[in-house]
Design a protein around this motif. Structure first.
Motif, PDB file in Angstrom:
ATOM      1  N   ALA A 235       0.836  -1.211   0.000  1.00 37.79           N
ATOM      2  CA  ALA A 235       0.000   0.000   0.000  1.00 37.79           C
ATOM      3  C   ALA A 235       0.865   1.254   0.000  1.00 37.79           C
ATOM      4  O   ALA A 235       0.582   2.232  -0.719  1.00 37.79           O
ATOM      5  N   PHE A 236       1.923   1.251   0.801  1.00 34.98           N
ATOM      6  CA  PHE A 236       2.818   2.407   0.832  1.00 34.98           C
ATOM      7  C   PHE A 236       3.500   2.586  -0.524  1.00 34.98           C
ATOM      8  O   PHE A 236       3.601   3.709  -1.038  1.00 34.98           O
ATOM      9  N   LEU A 237       3.939   1.478  -1.114  1.00 35.44           N
ATOM     10  CA  LEU A 237       4.630   1.552  -2.400  1.00 35.44           C
ATOM     11  C   LEU A 237       3.712   2.083  -3.487  1.00 35.44           C
ATOM     12  O   LEU A 237       4.146   2.840  -4.371  1.00 35.44           O
ATOM     13  N   ASP A 238       2.452   1.725  -3.447  1.00 35.25           N
ATOM     14  CA  ASP A 238       1.482   2.195  -4.439  1.00 35.25           C
ATOM     15  C   ASP A 238       1.380   3.715  -4.417  1.00 35.25           C
ATOM     16  O   ASP A 238       1.258   4.361  -5.467  1.00 35.25           O
ATOM     17  N   ASP A 239       1.451   4.302  -3.226  1.00 33.68           N
ATOM     18  CA  ASP A 239       1.397   5.764  -3.099  1.00 33.68           C
ATOM     19  C   ASP A 239       2.746   6.424  -3.374  1.00 33.68           C
ATOM     20  O   ASP A 239       2.813   7.508  -3.964  1.00 33.68           O
ATOM     21  N   PHE A 240       3.822   5.760  -2.947  1.00 35.45           N
ATOM     22  CA  PHE A 240       5.146   6.366  -2.958  1.00 35.45           C
ATOM     23  C   PHE A 240       5.815   6.326  -4.338  1.00 35.45           C
ATOM     24  O   PHE A 240       6.416   7.316  -4.779  1.00 35.45           O
ATOM     25  N   ILE A 333       0.921  -3.306 -14.932  1.00 34.66           N
ATOM     26  CA  ILE A 333      -0.260  -2.822 -14.229  1.00 34.66           C
ATOM     27  C   ILE A 333      -0.041  -1.369 -13.838  1.00 34.66           C
ATOM     28  O   ILE A 333       1.088  -0.914 -13.696  1.00 34.66           O
ATOM     29  N   HIS A 334      -1.135  -0.632 -13.667  1.00 33.67           N
ATOM     30  CA  HIS A 334      -1.022   0.795 -13.393  1.00 33.67           C
ATOM     31  C   HIS A 334      -0.815   1.109 -11.922  1.00 33.67           C
ATOM     32  O   HIS A 334      -0.416   2.216 -11.576  1.00 33.67           O
ATOM     33  N   GLY A 335      -1.077   0.148 -11.045  1.00 38.24           N
ATOM     34  CA  GLY A 335      -0.904   0.414  -9.625  1.00 38.24           C
ATOM     35  C   GLY A 335      -1.081  -0.845  -8.805  1.00 38.24           C
ATOM     36  O   GLY A 335      -1.275  -1.943  -9.342  1.00 38.24           O
ATOM     37  N   ILE A 358       7.512 -13.773  -6.962  1.00 33.18           N
ATOM     38  CA  ILE A 358       6.795 -12.725  -7.692  1.00 33.18           C
ATOM     39  C   ILE A 358       7.741 -11.533  -7.749  1.00 33.18           C
ATOM     40  O   ILE A 358       8.142 -10.999  -6.723  1.00 33.18           O
ATOM     41  N   GLY A 359       8.135 -11.162  -8.957  1.00 32.45           N
ATOM     42  CA  GLY A 359       9.067 -10.056  -9.136  1.00 32.45           C
ATOM     43  C   GLY A 359       8.358  -8.841  -9.691  1.00 32.45           C
ATOM     44  O   GLY A 359       7.301  -8.943 -10.324  1.00 32.45           O
ATOM     45  N   GLY A 360       8.920  -7.688  -9.437  1.00 25.41           N
ATOM     46  CA  GLY A 360       8.291  -6.480  -9.943  1.00 25.41           C
ATOM     47  C   GLY A 360       9.255  -5.318 -10.073  1.00 25.41           C
ATOM     48  O   GLY A 360      10.338  -5.315  -9.483  1.00 25.41           O
ATOM     49  N   TRP A 361       8.864  -4.352 -10.866  1.00 22.52           N
ATOM     50  CA  TRP A 361       9.626  -3.126 -11.100  1.00 22.52           C
ATOM     51  C   TRP A 361       8.697  -1.940 -10.909  1.00 22.52           C
ATOM     52  O   TRP A 361       7.560  -1.956 -11.406  1.00 22.52           O
ATOM     53  N   ALA A 362       9.155  -0.910 -10.249  1.00 24.68           N
ATOM     54  CA  ALA A 362       8.444   0.364 -10.231  1.00 24.68           C
ATOM     55  C   ALA A 362       8.864   1.148 -11.467  1.00 24.68           C
ATOM     56  O   ALA A 362      10.037   1.484 -11.631  1.00 24.68           O
ATOM     57  N   MET A 363       7.913   1.394 -12.358  1.00 25.36           N
ATOM     58  CA  MET A 363       8.196   2.145 -13.570  1.00 25.36           C
ATOM     59  C   MET A 363       8.080   3.639 -13.264  1.00 25.36           C
ATOM     60  O   MET A 363       7.895   4.046 -12.119  1.00 25.36           O
ATOM     61  N   GLY A 364       8.201   4.461 -14.303  1.00 21.86           N
ATOM     62  CA  GLY A 364       8.073   5.895 -14.108  1.00 21.86           C
ATOM     63  C   GLY A 364       9.379   6.621 -14.320  1.00 21.86           C
ATOM     64  O   GLY A 364      10.340   6.081 -14.882  1.00 21.86           O
ATOM     65  N   GLY A 365       9.441   7.871 -13.872  1.00 23.64           N
ATOM     66  CA  GLY A 365      10.641   8.662 -14.067  1.00 23.64           C
ATOM     67  C   GLY A 365      10.932   8.867 -15.539  1.00 23.64           C
ATOM     68  O   GLY A 365      10.036   9.116 -16.349  1.00 23.64           O
ATOM     69  N   ALA A 366      12.211   8.736 -15.899  1.00 20.87           N
ATOM     70  CA  ALA A 366      12.628   8.960 -17.282  1.00 20.87           C
ATOM     71  C   ALA A 366      11.975   7.990 -18.247  1.00 20.87           C
ATOM     72  O   ALA A 366      11.769   8.315 -19.426  1.00 20.87           O
ATOM     73  N   VAL A 367      11.650   6.790 -17.793  1.00 19.93           N
ATOM     74  CA  VAL A 367      10.990   5.807 -18.661  1.00 19.93           C
ATOM     75  C   VAL A 367       9.673   6.355 -19.182  1.00 19.93           C
ATOM     76  O   VAL A 367       9.360   6.258 -20.374  1.00 19.93           O
ATOM     77  N   SER A 368       8.896   6.943 -18.295  1.00 14.08           N
ATOM     78  CA  SER A 368       7.558   7.394 -18.657  1.00 14.08           C
ATOM     79  C   SER A 368       7.544   8.776 -19.303  1.00 14.08           C
ATOM     80  O   SER A 368       6.533   9.160 -19.897  1.00 14.08           O
ATOM     81  N   VAL A 382       3.453   5.318 -15.902  1.00 15.16           N
ATOM     82  CA  VAL A 382       3.798   5.068 -14.508  1.00 15.16           C
ATOM     83  C   VAL A 382       2.993   3.880 -14.003  1.00 15.16           C
ATOM     84  O   VAL A 382       1.803   3.743 -14.297  1.00 15.16           O
ATOM     85  N   GLY A 383       3.648   2.989 -13.290  1.00  9.91           N
ATOM     86  CA  GLY A 383       2.987   1.796 -12.785  1.00  9.91           C
ATOM     87  C   GLY A 383       4.010   0.767 -12.379  1.00  9.91           C
ATOM     88  O   GLY A 383       5.121   1.121 -11.930  1.00  9.91           O
ATOM     89  N   PHE A 384       3.665  -0.511 -12.558  1.00 12.89           N
ATOM     90  CA  PHE A 384       4.536  -1.591 -12.127  1.00 12.89           C
ATOM     91  C   PHE A 384       4.548  -2.697 -13.175  1.00 12.89           C
ATOM     92  O   PHE A 384       3.542  -2.952 -13.845  1.00 12.89           O
ATOM     93  N   ASP A 385       5.681  -3.323 -13.313  1.00 12.15           N
ATOM     94  CA  ASP A 385       5.787  -4.550 -14.093  1.00 12.15           C
ATOM     95  C   ASP A 385       5.851  -5.694 -13.097  1.00 12.15           C
ATOM     96  O   ASP A 385       6.702  -5.695 -12.203  1.00 12.15           O
ATOM     97  N   VAL A 386       4.964  -6.683 -13.223  1.00 10.26           N
ATOM     98  CA  VAL A 386       4.867  -7.760 -12.243  1.00 10.26           C
ATOM     99  C   VAL A 386       4.956  -9.103 -12.952  1.00 10.26           C
ATOM    100  O   VAL A 386       4.239  -9.344 -13.936  1.00 10.26           O
ATOM    101  N   SER A 387       5.843  -9.978 -12.471  1.00 12.06           N
ATOM    102  CA  SER A 387       6.025 -11.306 -13.055  1.00 12.06           C
ATOM    103  C   SER A 387       5.823 -12.383 -12.002  1.00 12.06           C
ATOM    104  O   SER A 387       6.317 -12.269 -10.877  1.00 12.06           O
ATOM    105  N   PHE A 388       5.121 -13.428 -12.392  1.00 11.75           N
ATOM    106  CA  PHE A 388       5.051 -14.652 -11.607  1.00 11.75           C
ATOM    107  C   PHE A 388       6.081 -15.604 -12.206  1.00 11.75           C
ATOM    108  O   PHE A 388       5.928 -16.049 -13.344  1.00 11.75           O
ATOM    109  N   ALA A 389       7.129 -15.879 -11.469  1.00 10.39           N
ATOM    110  CA  ALA A 389       8.265 -16.634 -12.005  1.00 10.39           C
ATOM    111  C   ALA A 389       8.493 -17.878 -11.160  1.00 10.39           C
ATOM    112  O   ALA A 389       8.826 -17.783  -9.978  1.00 10.39           O
ATOM    113  N   ALA A 390       8.297 -19.031 -11.782  1.00 11.36           N
ATOM    114  CA  ALA A 390       8.537 -20.307 -11.101  1.00 11.36           C
ATOM    115  C   ALA A 390       9.939 -20.798 -11.408  1.00 11.36           C
ATOM    116  O   ALA A 390      10.424 -20.686 -12.536  1.00 11.36           O
TER     117      ALA A 390
END
Length: 480
Positions: A235-240, A333-335, A358-368, A382-390
């Motif tokens: 929840a904090f990461l979604d806002d931050f 995903i957007h959030g 479950i891996g993820g990246w916070a997108m945004g900044g220069a990328v966006s 701006v959002g997140f890249d989320v992977s389910f990796a077995a």
């Protein structure tokens, strides 16, 4: 996993190729063949008829011509890190660039030129000698080729953009065995396609990158929380994250606690949420920027320290060793609202293997902020890249259960999906391509029609030429 016995290559034709080839040519049963055919994902078990270990671009030209004249299927291996095993083909010609290791750094011009077989740890090692770097992957043994051509996520992307945003030129061998230098002046449309369109248009034998002052010491490291704090962390990461400083890279890893000296032994095997932070700027400012994250809940461990950039870049290598079996699927995903966080926490609680995450990246900044039309890369918002990796050990009889865990998480998150990063595709076929490229797919298909109408380069996330089914003939079987 179905395998194919490699058909023999005509001895006379092979003799002619050997006379013109500076590298090594390996047939089944010859010394070095078994090692050379293996790729990162141990679930991939394919047998090429011939492996051409190229010593330079001239060898690549010869290999392409040899395969085309004999209608041999072609795969191209750089680092061999594709989860679908695109670097190796059953019964065809594997064009192996891993001997091509040259790196040249221009400190004054802040550029680097690297051959197609270079790994990220090798490029980082060369550029860090003069305090420079470009955005690259977070596993040191990933090849620069596949990661670059697919877009290129990394710790530096919020500050300096994706890898393709820093890609200045590519040396390319086409399906017609032509050697090209592709840059904004010579072939601007092809450069656009190479900035995210993968290996569909030729074999990249060298890359030229823009570099930036980075390191040699940066502020970074992991912060680890137990499952009780996980909802608060997400929840904090979604806002931050959407308004975090550009200098702050944030990578997410949700997994079971591995054996690690910095974590309490009583938590081993329990679910945790980890944020790997990377600050590409003034360390004092970085300490202030990460302080709010460190104040969430009660971390089990906090190792954000000044570290060499090269150490940060290879910090996660141990979690992705060669030979382990892997399978993944991903969403943009957007959030991280309550429903999304609920899916992630449910899948974390039901994880089936100690090597999965479950891996993820916070997108945004220069990328966006980059011009979305400047590259073929898809979603940049701006959002997140989320992977389910077995991941699971060879010999583990529960491979189907581990892949089912991935698919269940992927399906549960699909209503929230805004697309997919092409380098995280596995076996989604044509639907995956549409999700990755959206309306860019038509423009990419036009490039494919021009540069590879026979679909010679189809062992990839394949953009098929017009008149063929997108993704046809390219999907690896799901890893089992």
């Amino acid at each position: 996993m179905t395998t194919t016995t490699a058909a023999p290559v005509d001895a006379t034709a092979l003799s002619g190729l050997r006379a013109r080839f500076r590298g090594a040519l390996l047939r089944p049963e010859e010394e070095g063949y078994e090692e050379a055919r293996r790729v990162w994902n141990g679930a991939i078990d394919r047998h090429p008829a011939l492996i051409a270990r190229c010593a330079g671009a001239d060898d690549v030209v010869e290999a392409v011509r040899f395969a085309r004249d004999r209608d041999l299927a072609v795969s191209v291996r750089g680092g061999g890190h594709s989860v679908a095993g695109h670097g190796v083909v059953d019964g065809g010609l594997m064009i192996d660039l891993s001997l091509m290791k040259a790196v040249r750094v221009d400190p004054e011009g802040r550029t680097a030129r690297a051959a197609g077989g270079v790994l990220w740890r090798e490029l980082d090692g060369a550029t860090q000698q003069v305090g420079l770097a470009t955005t690259g992957g977070i596993i040191g043994h990933t090849g620069i080729g596949g990661l670059t051509l697919g877009g290129g996520l990394g710790h530096l992307m919020r500050r300096h953009g994706l890898t393709v945003d820093n890609l200045l030129a590519v040396d390319l061998v086409t399906a017609d065995d032509e050697r090209l230098r592709v840059d904004a002046e010579t072939e601007p449309e092809l450069l656009w396609g190479l900035r995210g369109g993968g290996g569909n248009f030729g074999i990249a034998t060298a890359f030229e990158y823009r570099l930036h002052p980075v390191g040699p010491m940066v502020l970074g490291g992991p912060v680890v929380w137990g499952l009780d704090d996980a909802p608060q962390v997400l929840a904090f990461l979604d806002d931050f994250a959407p308004t975090a400083p550009d200098e702050l890279g944030i990578t997410i890893a949700m997994m079971l606690v591995p054996p690690a000296p910095f974590l309490p032994p009583e938590h081993r095997g329990r679910p945790v949420v980890t944020l790997v932070l990377a600050w590409a700027g003034d360390p004092a400012a970085g300490q202030r920027a990460v302080a709010p994250l460190l104040g969430i809940g009660r971390p089990l461990a906090e190792l954000v320290r000044p570290v060499p950039y090269v150490a940060l870049q290879s910090m996660l290598d141990g979690g992705a060793p060669h030979g382990r079996h892997y399978y993944w699927r991903s969403h943009r995903i957007h959030g991280l609202p309550g429903q999304v966080a609920g899916v992630l926490l449910d899948r974390l609680a039901s994880i089936t293997s100690p090597f999965s995450q479950i891996g993820g990246w916070a997108m945004g900044g220069a990328v966006s902020r980059a011009d979305p039309g400047a590259t073929a890369v898809g979603e940049r918002e701006v959002g997140f890249d989320v992977s389910f990796a077995a991941g699971w050990a060879p010999g583990d009889p529960d491979g189907e259960r581990h892949t089912a865990w991935v698919r269940a998480g992927w399906e549960a998150l699909r209503p929230h999906s805004a697309g997919v990063y092409v380098n995280f595709l596995s076996d989604e076929g044509a639907a995956g391509l549409r999700a990755a490229y959206g309306d860019r797919l038509q423009r990419l298909t036009a490039l494919k029609d021009r540069w590879d109408p026979a679909n010679v380069f189809r062992m990839n996330a394949n953009i098929a030429p017009s008149g063929r089914a997108a993704g046809s003939g390219t999907e690896a079987e799901p890893a089992r």
